[in-house]
Design a protein around this motif. Structure first.
Motif, short mmCIF file in Angstrom:
data_model
loop_
_atom_site.label_atom_id
_atom_site.label_comp_id
_atom_site.label_asym_id
_atom_site.label_seq_id
_atom_site.Cartn_x
_atom_site.Cartn_y
_atom_site.Cartn_z
N GLU A 5 0.83 -1.19 0.00
CA GLU A 5 0.00 0.00 0.00
C GLU A 5 0.87 1.26 0.00
OE1 GLU A 5 -3.09 -0.04 -0.44
OE2 GLU A 5 -3.79 -2.02 0.18
N PRO A 6 0.35 2.39 -0.48
CA PRO A 6 1.11 3.64 -0.47
C PRO A 6 1.51 4.03 0.95
CG PRO A 6 -0.85 3.86 -1.83
CD PRO A 6 -0.98 2.56 -1.11
N SER A 24 -1.47 2.62 -5.40
CA SER A 24 -1.32 4.07 -5.50
C SER A 24 -2.72 4.67 -5.42
CB SER A 24 -0.62 4.43 -6.81
OG SER A 24 -1.30 5.37 -7.56
N PRO A 25 -2.85 5.96 -5.11
CA PRO A 25 -4.18 6.58 -5.13
C PRO A 25 -4.86 6.49 -6.49
CG PRO A 25 -2.64 7.98 -3.95
CD PRO A 25 -1.83 6.90 -4.58
N LEU A 26 -4.10 6.25 -7.55
CA LEU A 26 -4.67 6.15 -8.89
C LEU A 26 -4.97 4.71 -9.30
CD1 LEU A 26 -2.52 8.79 -10.81
CD2 LEU A 26 -4.64 9.10 -9.51
N GLU A 59 9.33 2.91 2.02
CA GLU A 59 10.29 3.58 1.15
C GLU A 59 9.59 4.48 0.12
OE1 GLU A 59 13.16 5.28 -0.34
OE2 GLU A 59 13.74 3.76 1.15
N HIS A 60 10.09 5.71 -0.02
CA HIS A 60 9.46 6.66 -0.94
C HIS A 60 10.13 6.72 -2.30
CE1 HIS A 60 12.77 9.09 0.77
NE2 HIS A 60 12.76 9.71 -0.40
N SER A 61 11.37 6.24 -2.42
CA SER A 61 12.13 6.49 -3.65
C SER A 61 11.51 5.83 -4.88
CB SER A 61 13.58 6.03 -3.47
OG SER A 61 13.70 4.62 -3.47
N LEU A 62 10.77 4.76 -4.68
CA LEU A 62 10.06 4.12 -5.80
C LEU A 62 8.62 4.63 -5.88
CD1 LEU A 62 11.26 0.41 -5.40
CD2 LEU A 62 12.41 2.32 -6.56
N GLU A 63 7.99 4.76 -4.72
CA GLU A 63 6.56 5.07 -4.69
C GLU A 63 6.20 6.37 -5.40
OE1 GLU A 63 3.22 6.36 -1.41
OE2 GLU A 63 4.71 4.87 -0.80
N VAL A 64 7.02 7.41 -5.24
CA VAL A 64 6.64 8.71 -5.81
C VAL A 64 6.60 8.69 -7.34
CG1 VAL A 64 7.46 10.02 -3.83
CG2 VAL A 64 9.00 9.60 -5.74
#
Length: 262
Positions: free
Chosen positions: A6-7, A97-99, A128-133
């Motif tokens: 999940e995000p 993701s929210p989308l 981890e944010h480096s992939l998620e964004v």
């Protein structure tokens, strides 16, 4: 039931509301004029959208209207929250993701797990944010695609190169390296450092790029080694920092967008 990652940073690094997120993405992408064919690989930043989003959009805009053939994305970024030896895959089969949800290419992930430097680490991926964004950007410019999300920790350029070589594929595969540049220098110093890093990237001089020049230096170095060994080139298309996009100029973070064409 699918195992979904999940995000973790929706609502902080980018909007959690799908409508607000789509509006922000559209605004950033529409500000870019890009008529090039889609690149084979890109190096793009991973900070909060207010800071690095416009620079990331400089790369992602090059996929608009040209991305129908891309059906798989290989996404490599640094592990910020947990020490990782080598390269780490998630145990999930889907990234949220929210989308909407993105299916992972489980077959490709199983294939590279034959390499000794590739492991699985759910905890490293969880926050981890480096992939998620990058996911909302990808969802906004591509159609149906699968994802291979890889966190790169303590790994040599050759170890990363081996994974990229296994997954390079053809026109159906897009490679994304997630990396910011210098951190927390004053504006003038950061500008000089990032310009030097940009020159090193274009020269494929990965030996000159460490974590002080790029937080994603390990995955970045692997791509540059691949480019060097295969006679490819990398071009800078955007180079800014948080003092240009949002925030003060006494302590900035650098961002660059770089493209590689075959």
């Amino acid at each position: 039931m699918k195992n979904i990652r999940e995000p973790a940073v929706a609502g902080s690094f980018y909007p959690a509301d799908p409508v607000a997120l789509q509006t922000q993405l559209k605004s950033m992408l529409s500000a870019v004029t890009a008529n090039n064919p889609p690149p084979k690989a890109m190096i793009l930043p991973h900070a909060g959208y207010i800071f690095s989003g416009p620079v990331a959009a400089s790369g992602y805009a090059r996929l608009i209207g040209n991305a129908g053939s891309i059906s798989r994305v290989i996404l490599l970024g640094p592990a910020h929250r947990k020490y990782v030896k080598g390269l780490a895959l998630p145990e999930a089969t889907t990234f949220g993701s929210p989308l909407g949800n993105i299916p992972l290419d489980v077959e490709a992930m199983q294939h590279i797990q034959q390499l000794p430097q590739v492991t699985t680490d759910t905890d490293a991926h969880q926050y981890e944010h480096s992939l998620e964004v990058h996911l909302p950007f990808l969802q906004s410019v591509l159609q149906n695609f699968t994802l291979v999300p890889i966190l790169v920790g303590d790994a040599t350029a050759h170890e990363v190169y081996e994974v990229i070589e296994q997954l390079w594929g053809g026109d159906e595969t897009l490679i994304i390296i997630s990396s910011d540049l210098s951190h927390y220098h004053d504006y003038v110093t950061a500008t000089q450092l990032d310009q030097a890093t940009s020159r090193a990237i274009e020269a494929l001089a990965f030996e000159d790029i460490d974590e002080h020049r790029a937080c994603g230096s390990h995955p970045l170095d692997g791509l540059l080694l691949y480019a060097r060994l295969h006679g490819l080139s990398v071009k800078t298309i955007d180079l800014r920092n948080s003092g240009d996009t949002a925030g003060p100029r006494d302590r900035v973070v650098g961002y660059g967008a770089f493209v590689l064409y075959e």
